[in-house]
Motif scaffolding. Structure first.
Motif, PDB file in Angstrom:
ATOM      1  N   LEU A   5      41.711   9.232   8.821  1.00  0.00           N
ATOM      2  CA  LEU A   5      40.654  10.228   8.652  1.00  0.00           C
ATOM      3  C   LEU A   5      39.862  10.004   7.364  1.00  0.00           C
ATOM      4  O   LEU A   5      38.671  10.293   7.311  1.00  0.00           O
ATOM      5  N   THR A   6      40.514   9.494   6.325  1.00  0.00           N
ATOM      6  CA  THR A   6      39.800   9.195   5.084  1.00  0.00           C
ATOM      7  C   THR A   6      38.820   8.043   5.288  1.00  0.00           C
ATOM      8  O   THR A   6      37.677   8.105   4.820  1.00  0.00           O
ATOM      9  N   VAL A   7      39.243   7.013   6.008  1.00  0.00           N
ATOM     10  CA  VAL A   7      38.342   5.899   6.313  1.00  0.00           C
ATOM     11  C   VAL A   7      37.202   6.388   7.191  1.00  0.00           C
ATOM     12  O   VAL A   7      36.031   6.027   6.975  1.00  0.00           O
ATOM     13  N   LEU A   8      37.504   7.228   8.174  1.00  0.00           N
ATOM     14  CA  LEU A   8      36.470   7.797   9.030  1.00  0.00           C
ATOM     15  C   LEU A   8      35.482   8.639   8.222  1.00  0.00           C
ATOM     16  O   LEU A   8      34.279   8.640   8.504  1.00  0.00           O
ATOM     17  N   GLN A   9      35.978   9.330   7.216  1.00  0.00           N
ATOM     18  CA  GLN A   9      35.110  10.137   6.347  1.00  0.00           C
ATOM     19  C   GLN A   9      34.075   9.257   5.649  1.00  0.00           C
ATOM     20  O   GLN A   9      32.890   9.591   5.617  1.00  0.00           O
ATOM     21  N   VAL A  13      29.952   9.222   6.234  1.00  0.00           N
ATOM     22  CA  VAL A  13      29.036   9.417   5.107  1.00  0.00           C
ATOM     23  C   VAL A  13      28.010   8.286   5.046  1.00  0.00           C
ATOM     24  O   VAL A  13      26.813   8.529   4.833  1.00  0.00           O
ATOM     25  N   VAL A  14      28.446   7.061   5.248  1.00  0.00           N
ATOM     26  CA  VAL A  14      27.511   5.927   5.228  1.00  0.00           C
ATOM     27  C   VAL A  14      26.522   6.040   6.378  1.00  0.00           C
ATOM     28  O   VAL A  14      25.312   5.805   6.200  1.00  0.00           O
ATOM     29  N   ILE A  15      26.986   6.424   7.554  1.00  0.00           N
ATOM     30  CA  ILE A  15      26.092   6.581   8.703  1.00  0.00           C
ATOM     31  C   ILE A  15      25.071   7.682   8.459  1.00  0.00           C
ATOM     32  O   ILE A  15      23.889   7.543   8.781  1.00  0.00           O
ATOM     33  N   ILE A  16      25.507   8.797   7.859  1.00  0.00           N
ATOM     34  CA  ILE A  16      24.577   9.889   7.551  1.00  0.00           C
ATOM     35  C   ILE A  16      23.531   9.423   6.542  1.00  0.00           C
ATOM     36  O   ILE A  16      22.345   9.740   6.671  1.00  0.00           O
ATOM     37  N   CYS A  17      23.956   8.678   5.533  1.00  0.00           N
ATOM     38  CA  CYS A  17      22.996   8.174   4.538  1.00  0.00           C
ATOM     39  C   CYS A  17      21.946   7.277   5.193  1.00  0.00           C
ATOM     40  O   CYS A  17      20.749   7.396   4.898  1.00  0.00           O
ATOM     41  N   ILE A  18      22.368   6.406   6.071  1.00  0.00           N
ATOM     42  CA  ILE A  18      21.422   5.514   6.754  1.00  0.00           C
ATOM     43  C   ILE A  18      20.494   6.320   7.663  1.00  0.00           C
ATOM     44  O   ILE A  18      19.278   6.078   7.700  1.00  0.00           O
ATOM     45  N   ALA A  19      21.039   7.303   8.379  1.00  0.00           N
ATOM     46  CA  ALA A  19      20.218   8.115   9.275  1.00  0.00           C
ATOM     47  C   ALA A  19      19.188   8.922   8.502  1.00  0.00           C
ATOM     48  O   ALA A  19      18.036   9.061   8.945  1.00  0.00           O
ATOM     49  N   VAL A  20      19.556   9.438   7.352  1.00  0.00           N
ATOM     50  CA  VAL A  20      18.609  10.208   6.544  1.00  0.00           C
ATOM     51  C   VAL A  20      17.526   9.296   5.973  1.00  0.00           C
ATOM     52  O   VAL A  20      16.344   9.655   5.938  1.00  0.00           O
ATOM     53  N   LEU A  21      17.908   8.106   5.552  1.00  0.00           N
ATOM     54  CA  LEU A  21      16.915   7.177   5.012  1.00  0.00           C
ATOM     55  C   LEU A  21      15.948   6.673   6.081  1.00  0.00           C
ATOM     56  O   LEU A  21      14.801   6.335   5.768  1.00  0.00           O
ATOM     57  N   LEU A  22      16.367   6.606   7.321  1.00  0.00           N
ATOM     58  CA  LEU A  22      15.494   6.144   8.395  1.00  0.00           C
ATOM     59  C   LEU A  22      14.512   7.211   8.856  1.00  0.00           C
ATOM     60  O   LEU A  22      13.526   6.895   9.512  1.00  0.00           O
ATOM     61  N   GLN A  23      14.755   8.463   8.538  1.00  0.00           N
ATOM     62  CA  GLN A  23      13.855   9.529   8.967  1.00  0.00           C
ATOM     63  C   GLN A  23      12.564   9.481   8.171  1.00  0.00           C
ATOM     64  O   GLN A  23      12.552   9.145   6.990  1.00  0.00           O
ATOM     65  N   LYS A  24      11.484   9.856   8.840  1.00  0.00           N
ATOM     66  CA  LYS A  24      10.183   9.888   8.167  1.00  0.00           C
ATOM     67  C   LYS A  24      10.124  11.121   7.278  1.00  0.00           C
ATOM     68  O   LYS A  24      10.578  12.198   7.637  1.00  0.00           O
ATOM     69  N   SER A  25       9.552  10.925   6.131  1.00  0.00           N
ATOM     70  CA  SER A  25       9.377  12.038   5.209  1.00  0.00           C
ATOM     71  C   SER A  25       7.993  11.909   4.596  1.00  0.00           C
ATOM     72  O   SER A  25       7.196  11.061   4.987  1.00  0.00           O
ATOM     73  N   SER A  26       7.691  12.712   3.608  1.00  0.00           N
ATOM     74  CA  SER A  26       6.374  12.624   2.976  1.00  0.00           C
ATOM     75  C   SER A  26       6.204  11.304   2.228  1.00  0.00           C
ATOM     76  O   SER A  26       5.098  10.812   2.088  1.00  0.00           O
ATOM     77  N   THR A  54      21.587  13.100  13.042  1.00  0.00           N
ATOM     78  CA  THR A  54      22.026  13.506  11.704  1.00  0.00           C
ATOM     79  C   THR A  54      22.768  14.831  11.763  1.00  0.00           C
ATOM     80  O   THR A  54      23.784  15.019  11.086  1.00  0.00           O
ATOM     81  N   PHE A  55      22.260  15.754  12.597  1.00  0.00           N
ATOM     82  CA  PHE A  55      22.927  17.049  12.745  1.00  0.00           C
ATOM     83  C   PHE A  55      24.324  16.881  13.327  1.00  0.00           C
ATOM     84  O   PHE A  55      25.289  17.484  12.831  1.00  0.00           O
ATOM     85  N   ILE A  56      24.457  16.068  14.364  1.00  0.00           N
ATOM     86  CA  ILE A  56      25.765  15.845  14.990  1.00  0.00           C
ATOM     87  C   ILE A  56      26.726  15.163  14.013  1.00  0.00           C
ATOM     88  O   ILE A  56      27.903  15.526  13.922  1.00  0.00           O
ATOM     89  N   MET A  57      26.224  14.190  13.262  1.00  0.00           N
ATOM     90  CA  MET A  57      27.079  13.514  12.284  1.00  0.00           C
ATOM     91  C   MET A  57      27.492  14.477  11.161  1.00  0.00           C
ATOM     92  O   MET A  57      28.607  14.392  10.640  1.00  0.00           O
ATOM     93  N   GLY A  58      26.614  15.398  10.802  1.00  0.00           N
ATOM     94  CA  GLY A  58      26.970  16.411   9.805  1.00  0.00           C
ATOM     95  C   GLY A  58      28.076  17.328  10.298  1.00  0.00           C
ATOM     96  O   GLY A  58      28.997  17.674   9.548  1.00  0.00           O
ATOM     97  N   ILE A  59      28.004  17.721  11.570  1.00  0.00           N
ATOM     98  CA  ILE A  59      29.065  18.542  12.165  1.00  0.00           C
ATOM     99  C   ILE A  59      30.385  17.765  12.179  1.00  0.00           C
ATOM    100  O   ILE A  59      31.452  18.317  11.859  1.00  0.00           O
ATOM    101  N   LEU A  60      30.317  16.479  12.537  1.00  0.00           N
ATOM    102  CA  LEU A  60      31.534  15.649  12.519  1.00  0.00           C
ATOM    103  C   LEU A  60      32.107  15.522  11.105  1.00  0.00           C
ATOM    104  O   LEU A  60      33.331  15.523  10.921  1.00  0.00           O
ATOM    105  N   LEU A  61      31.229  15.412  10.112  1.00  0.00           N
ATOM    106  CA  LEU A  61      31.683  15.310   8.720  1.00  0.00           C
ATOM    107  C   LEU A  61      32.404  16.588   8.290  1.00  0.00           C
ATOM    108  O   LEU A  61      33.471  16.533   7.665  1.00  0.00           O
TER     109      LEU A  61
END
Length: 112
Positions: A5-9, A13-26, A54-61
């Motif tokens: 579970l620690t490795v999964l954590q 986190v890395v997947i969420i970071c990549i997903a957030v960086l790929l989203q369009k922002s200002s 990102t929302f689903i990965m946040g719930i999983l986190l």
């Protein structure tokens, strides 16, 4: 189990970071590289998909964090506060009230 579970954590986190960086922002961020994916994700592009992902990965986190906390507390029955040993300091002498000197008596004959 805790190690898994620690490795999964960390992976989540890395997947969420990549997903957030790929989203369009200002400031566009890394979302500028996802312009060719419009036909794959629909007319709006990957924005809606990445937001849901990102929302689903946040719930999983959050679920993984709660699971880690439960398992850690279930396997470790004692806390750090219970391991503290209180030692008495033997170098401090105990006070004995019988050794305290008494107050001197006034001699009325000596002052005359």
């Amino acid at each position: 189990m805790i190690t898994l579970l620690t490795v999964l954590q960390f992976v989540i986190v890395v997947i969420i970071c990549i997903a957030v960086l790929l989203q369009k922002s200002s400031s566009i961020g890394l979302g500028a590289y996802s312009g060719s994916n419009e036909s794959l994700f629909g007319a709006k592009g990957p924005a809606n998909f990445l937001a849901k992902f990102t929302f689903i990965m946040g719930i999983l986190l959050i679920a993984n964090t709660i699971g880690l906390g439960y398992l850690y507390n279930y396997t470790k029955k004692d806390s750090l506060a219970e391991k503290i040993k209180i030692e008495t300091n033997a170098s401090i002498p105990s006070t004995n009230l019988s050794k305290i000197p008494s107050m001197p008596q006034n001699d009325t004959n000596a002052s005359k």
